[in-house]
Design a protein around this motif. Structure first.
Motif, PDB file in Angstrom:
ATOM      1  N   LEU A  83       1.076  -1.460   0.095  1.00 24.35           N
ATOM      2  CA  LEU A  83      -0.224   0.190  -0.342  1.00 24.35           C
ATOM      3  C   LEU A  83       1.179   0.987  -0.096  1.00 24.35           C
ATOM      4  O   LEU A  83       0.294   2.326  -0.602  1.00 24.35           O
ATOM      5  N   GLU A  84       2.328   1.222   0.434  1.00 27.43           N
ATOM      6  CA  GLU A  84       2.874   1.996   0.808  1.00 27.43           C
ATOM      7  C   GLU A  84       3.849   2.560  -0.419  1.00 27.43           C
ATOM      8  O   GLU A  84       4.150   3.276  -0.816  1.00 27.43           O
ATOM      9  N   GLY A  85       3.741   2.028  -1.804  1.00 24.20           N
ATOM     10  CA  GLY A  85       4.894   1.760  -2.736  1.00 24.20           C
ATOM     11  C   GLY A  85       3.786   2.274  -3.820  1.00 24.20           C
ATOM     12  O   GLY A  85       2.749   2.001  -4.518  1.00 24.20           O
ATOM     13  N   SER A  86       4.767   1.485  -4.886  1.00 25.47           N
ATOM     14  CA  SER A  86       4.112   1.659  -5.956  1.00 25.47           C
ATOM     15  C   SER A  86       4.079   0.364  -6.797  1.00 25.47           C
ATOM     16  O   SER A  86       2.535   0.653  -7.937  1.00 25.47           O
ATOM     17  N   THR A  87       3.499  -0.278  -5.830  1.00 28.36           N
ATOM     18  CA  THR A  87       2.721  -2.033  -6.444  1.00 28.36           C
ATOM     19  C   THR A  87       1.183  -2.190  -5.905  1.00 28.36           C
ATOM     20  O   THR A  87       0.709  -3.141  -5.958  1.00 28.36           O
ATOM     21  N   CYS A  88       0.432  -0.760  -5.543  1.00 30.72           N
ATOM     22  CA  CYS A  88      -0.930  -0.864  -4.889  1.00 30.72           C
ATOM     23  C   CYS A  88      -1.929  -0.912  -5.623  1.00 30.72           C
ATOM     24  O   CYS A  88      -2.580   0.111  -6.815  1.00 30.72           O
ATOM     25  N   SER A  89      -2.314  -1.819  -6.452  1.00 35.46           N
ATOM     26  CA  SER A  89      -3.128  -2.021  -7.667  1.00 35.46           C
ATOM     27  C   SER A  89      -3.967  -3.576  -6.943  1.00 35.46           C
ATOM     28  O   SER A  89      -4.274  -4.254  -5.743  1.00 35.46           O
ATOM     29  N   PHE A  90      -5.508  -3.284  -7.622  1.00 37.37           N
ATOM     30  CA  PHE A  90      -6.245  -4.042  -6.940  1.00 37.37           C
ATOM     31  C   PHE A  90      -5.959  -5.700  -7.029  1.00 37.37           C
ATOM     32  O   PHE A  90      -6.471  -6.150  -6.066  1.00 37.37           O
ATOM     33  N   ASN A  91      -5.213  -5.841  -7.835  1.00 41.47           N
ATOM     34  CA  ASN A  91      -4.767  -7.532  -7.979  1.00 41.47           C
ATOM     35  C   ASN A  91      -4.667  -7.964  -7.092  1.00 41.47           C
ATOM     36  O   ASN A  91      -4.530  -9.388  -6.283  1.00 41.47           O
ATOM     37  N   VAL A  92      -2.947  -7.046  -6.944  1.00 40.48           N
ATOM     38  CA  VAL A  92      -2.570  -7.047  -5.695  1.00 40.48           C
ATOM     39  C   VAL A  92      -2.992  -7.222  -4.722  1.00 40.48           C
ATOM     40  O   VAL A  92      -2.711  -7.975  -3.729  1.00 40.48           O
ATOM     41  N   ILE A  93      -3.652  -6.233  -4.028  1.00 44.00           N
ATOM     42  CA  ILE A  93      -4.384  -6.558  -2.970  1.00 44.00           C
ATOM     43  C   ILE A  93      -5.089  -7.474  -2.454  1.00 44.00           C
ATOM     44  O   ILE A  93      -5.049  -7.797  -1.252  1.00 44.00           O
ATOM     45  N   MET A  94      -5.985  -7.686  -3.356  1.00 41.41           N
ATOM     46  CA  MET A  94      -6.934  -8.957  -3.536  1.00 41.41           C
ATOM     47  C   MET A  94      -5.578 -10.280  -2.867  1.00 41.41           C
ATOM     48  O   MET A  94      -6.671 -10.304  -2.211  1.00 41.41           O
ATOM     49  N   GLU A  95      -5.051 -10.778  -3.903  1.00 42.28           N
ATOM     50  CA  GLU A  95      -4.579 -11.802  -3.486  1.00 42.28           C
ATOM     51  C   GLU A  95      -3.178 -11.345  -2.204  1.00 42.28           C
ATOM     52  O   GLU A  95      -3.605 -12.751  -1.563  1.00 42.28           O
ATOM     53  N   LEU A  96      -2.970 -10.877  -1.751  1.00 36.79           N
ATOM     54  CA  LEU A  96      -2.717 -10.898  -0.373  1.00 36.79           C
ATOM     55  C   LEU A  96      -3.812 -10.822   0.480  1.00 36.79           C
ATOM     56  O   LEU A  96      -3.825 -11.836   0.792  1.00 36.79           O
ATOM     57  N   VAL A  97      -4.623 -10.452   0.014  1.00 35.47           N
ATOM     58  CA  VAL A  97      -5.998 -10.645   1.403  1.00 35.47           C
ATOM     59  C   VAL A  97      -6.517 -11.981   0.925  1.00 35.47           C
ATOM     60  O   VAL A  97      -6.484 -12.754   2.371  1.00 35.47           O
ATOM     61  N   LEU A  98      -6.653 -12.910  -0.264  1.00 33.85           N
ATOM     62  CA  LEU A  98      -7.007 -14.402  -0.336  1.00 33.85           C
ATOM     63  C   LEU A  98      -6.355 -14.981   1.005  1.00 33.85           C
ATOM     64  O   LEU A  98      -6.626 -16.078   1.023  1.00 33.85           O
ATOM     65  N   GLU A  99      -5.054 -14.649   0.263  1.00 37.81           N
ATOM     66  CA  GLU A  99      -3.578 -15.591   0.807  1.00 37.81           C
ATOM     67  C   GLU A  99      -4.019 -15.213   2.405  1.00 37.81           C
ATOM     68  O   GLU A  99      -3.366 -16.696   2.856  1.00 37.81           O
ATOM     69  N   GLY A 100      -3.832 -14.520   3.329  1.00 37.56           N
ATOM     70  CA  GLY A 100      -3.727 -13.936   4.358  1.00 37.56           C
ATOM     71  C   GLY A 100      -5.577 -14.650   4.909  1.00 37.56           C
ATOM     72  O   GLY A 100      -4.661 -15.394   5.930  1.00 37.56           O
TER      73      GLY A 100
END
Length: 488
Positions: A330-347
Motif C-alpha cells: 500500500l505504501e509502494g508503487s505496486t498498490c493495485s487491485f489485483n495485488v491487494i486482493m491476492e494478499l488478502v485472499l492468501e492471508g
C-alpha cells in the motif's frame, strides 16, 4: 522381455501416465505464462489452490538459489513480485516433474538422468544470465525438459529400460546404440514428440528441433547439456571440458578463467538445487569439481514459515507477516487491485486457516454478485458457480452484508432456522458455518469475501472471525487508497 513397441506406442504409454504436464495446476500455469496480458495475481491464485505446492514453492523461494539476499518471502504474491513470473512458474513445473519421477521406478539410471538434467539446467541458466538473457528462467526450464523422453522412459520403461541398461554396461554400446537395438528408435525422438505435443515453451521446441541453430539462447541450452554430459563421462579436467570452457567464454563474453570459475561453482550449486527440489536421490550423480573449488553460491536452510500441511491451520504469525507485506504494498508503487486482493485472499486462506475463500464483486446495479477469485481444493468449481441474484422478496444474507456494510458469522444452529441463507449457497459449498464480510470503498459496497471450513469440518470460532474481519477491513482500506491515488 515384452514385445518391442513403436514410437507411437511409447507416446501413448506416457500419455496414460500421471506425467506432470497433465497436472491441472501445471496446465493452468503454462497457459498463463503464454498470455502476456495475464496479471501476476492469477499465477498466485493458481498455485495457492494447491496447499502442498504453495508450501514447497515458498520454501524454494526462500532458498539461497532464488533468494540470495535472504529477505523473507512469506506469500506467493510476494514471490511473484520479487522473483518474477517465470521463476515462480518454473519452480512449479520442476516440483511437479520431480514428484512424478519419484513416484515411478526411481532406479539408478533415473537418478543419473535426472541429475544430468538438473546440472545442465543450472549451467544453462548461469550462461544465459551471464550474457544478459531476457529470461534465464526460460532457458532453465527448456534445458531441464530437453531430454524429457529419456526421463519418462527410465521412469516408466520397465523391462525395456532394464534391457537398454544391460546393453550399455554388458555390451559396451553407447546409449543411442542400445536404445535403437531395444526400441527401434532413439529416445531423443521421443523427447521431440513429447515437447511438440505439450507446447511448454517456444524455446524448448526450437532447441529440440534445431539444436545447431546459431541462436544464443539455443546455444545456452545445448552448452548446458554438453557440460553436464562431459562432466559425467570425461570429468572436469579433460580436454573436452577445456573446449567447453572456451565455448562458454565466447558465448558469455567472459574471460575464459572467469567462465571456467562460473561453471565450476554452478556444479556445486546444482547439487543444492536438486536437493531443494526434492530430488536428493539425483544429487550424488552430479559430478563435482575438486574440493578446492570454493562453493561461492553457498547454501542455507530456507527461512520460509510455510505450513506443509494440506489444510492451512490458523497461523497468527503468518497473518502478521502478510499484513506487513500488505502495508508495504500500500505504501509502494505496486498498490493495485489485483495485488491487494491476492494478499488478502492468501492471508485469509493460509493465515486465518480456512478451507475455501471467495471474493465476489457486485454488478453495477447491485442486483447480482459473481466470484472473481476463489482459493481452495474446489476453487475452480466454486469460482464458476458462485453467482447470486438479489431476491425479489425477503432477505438474503449475502446482499444484507452488502446493504448493511457489516460482516456476519453464520453458525450451524442458525442455518437451520435462518431463511436468509440461499439454498444454492448451501448446495454449492456444503458449508454448515461460514463467514461473510463486505468490501467497502468510498463508502460503497463493491463486493464481499466468503470463507468456510466445511471441507475439514473444523469449527469457526470468534478469533477466526475477528481475523477474517481484519483482513477484509485491510482490503477495503487498501482499495480506497488505490482509488484515491488514481483520482489524483
Amino acid at each position: 522381455m515384452q514385445p518391442k513397441r513403436s514410437l507411437d506406442e511409447w507416446l501413448e504409454l506416457i500419455r496414460r501416465q500421471d506425467m506432470p504436464i497433465f497436472d491441472q495446476t501445471v496446465q493452468r500455469v503454462i497457459t498463463l505464462s503464454g498470455d502476456d496480458r495475464a496479471p501476476m495475481s492469477e499465477l498466485a491464485e493458481v498455485i495457492l489452490r494447491d496447499p502442498s505446492m504453495t508450501a514447497r514453492a515458498l520454501k524454494l523461494a526462500n532458498s539461497i538459489v532464488y533468494n540470495p539476499s535472504a529477505s523473507g518471502i512469506n506469500t506467493i504474491t510476494r514471490a511473484v513480485i520479487i522473483l518474477g513470473f517465470n521463476a515462480v512458474r518454473n519452480i512449479c513445473l520442476t516440483l511437479t516433474l520431480i514428484d512424478t519421477l519419484v513416484k515411478g521406478a526411481a532406479k539408478e539410471r533415473l537418478g543419473r538422468e535426472l541429475g544430468r538434467a538438473m546440472h545442465a539446467a543450472v549451467q544453462a541458466r548461469a550462461l544465459a544470465a551471464a550474457r544478459g538473457d531476457k529470461s534465464p528462467e526460460e532457458v532453465f526450464i527448456a534445458t531441464l525438459l530437453y531430454r524429457i523422453g529419456e526421463l519418462a522412459f527410465w521412469c516408466f520403461g520397465g523391462e525395456h529400460a532394464d534391457r537398454v541398461e544391460q546393453l550399455i554396461f554388458q555390451k559396451g554400446l553407447t546409449q543411442e546404440q542400445a536404445q535403437e537395438r531395444v526400441l527401434g528408435f532413439r529416445l531423443s525422438q521421443l523427447s521431440r514428440q513429447l515437447v511438440s505435443e505439450w507446447h511448454i515453451s517456444e524455446l524448448l521446441q526450437e532447441a529440440t528441433q534445431y539444436p545447431t541453430r546459431q541462436d544464443p539462447r539455443i546455444q545456452s541450452v545445448m552448452l548446458g547439456q554438453q557440460i553436464a554430459r562431459c562432466a559425467e563421462e570425461q570429468g572436469w579436467h579433460s580436454e573436452a571440458m577445456e573446449s567447453l570452457f572456451k565455448k562458454a567464454s565466447k558465448l558469455t563474453a567472459l574471460p575464459q578463467d572467469k567462465a571456467q570459475t562460473l561453471l565450476l561453482q554452478k556444479a556445486h550449486a546444482a547439487t543444492n538445487v536438486a536437493t531443494d527440489f526434492g530430488a536428493a536421490f539425483a544429487a550424488p550423480h552430479i559430478p563435482q569439481p575438486s574440493a578446492e573449488i570454493a562453493n561461492q553460491d553457498g547454501h542455507s536452510e530456507p527461512t520460509s514459515e510455510a505450513c506443509s500441511a494440506e489444510t492451512p491451520a490458523r497461523d497468527p504469525a503468518l497473518q502478521s507477516k502478510i499484513l506487513r507485506e500488505l502495508s508495504a504494498v500500500l505504501e509502494g508503487s505496486t498498490c493495485s487491485f489485483n495485488v491487494i486482493m491476492e494478499l488478502v485472499l492468501e492471508g485469509i486462506f493460509r493465515g486465518v486457516g480456512v478451507d475455501r475463500v471467495v471474493f465476489a464483486l457486485t454488478t453495477p446495479d447491485k442486483g447480482a454478485i459473481k466470484a472473481k477469485y476463489a482459493l481452495g481444493p474446489d476453487g475452480d468449481e466454486v469460482s464458476e458457480h458462485f453467482a447470486f441474484t438479489r431476491p425479489s422478496q425477503g432477505q438474503d444474507v449475502l446482499f444484507q452484508t452488502l446493504d448493511q456494510k457489516r460482516p456476519y458469522l453464520v453458525d450451524a444452529s442458525a442455518r437451520r432456522t435462518d431463511d436468509r441463507i440461499p439454498e444454492r449457497l448451501t448446495q454449492l459449498t456444503k458449508a454448515t458455518t461460514f463467514m461473510v464480510a463486505p468490501i467497502v470503498v468510498d463508502n460503497r459496497s463493491i463486493g464481499l469475501f466468503y470463507a468456510d471450513r466445511s471441507l475439514t469440518d473444523r469449527p469457526l470460532d470468534a478469533a477466526s472471525f475477528d481475523d477474517f474481519k481484519h483482513f477484509v477491513h485491510q482490503a477495503s482500506m487498501g482499495l480506497t487508497l488505490a482509488s484515491a491515488r488514481r483520482q489524483q
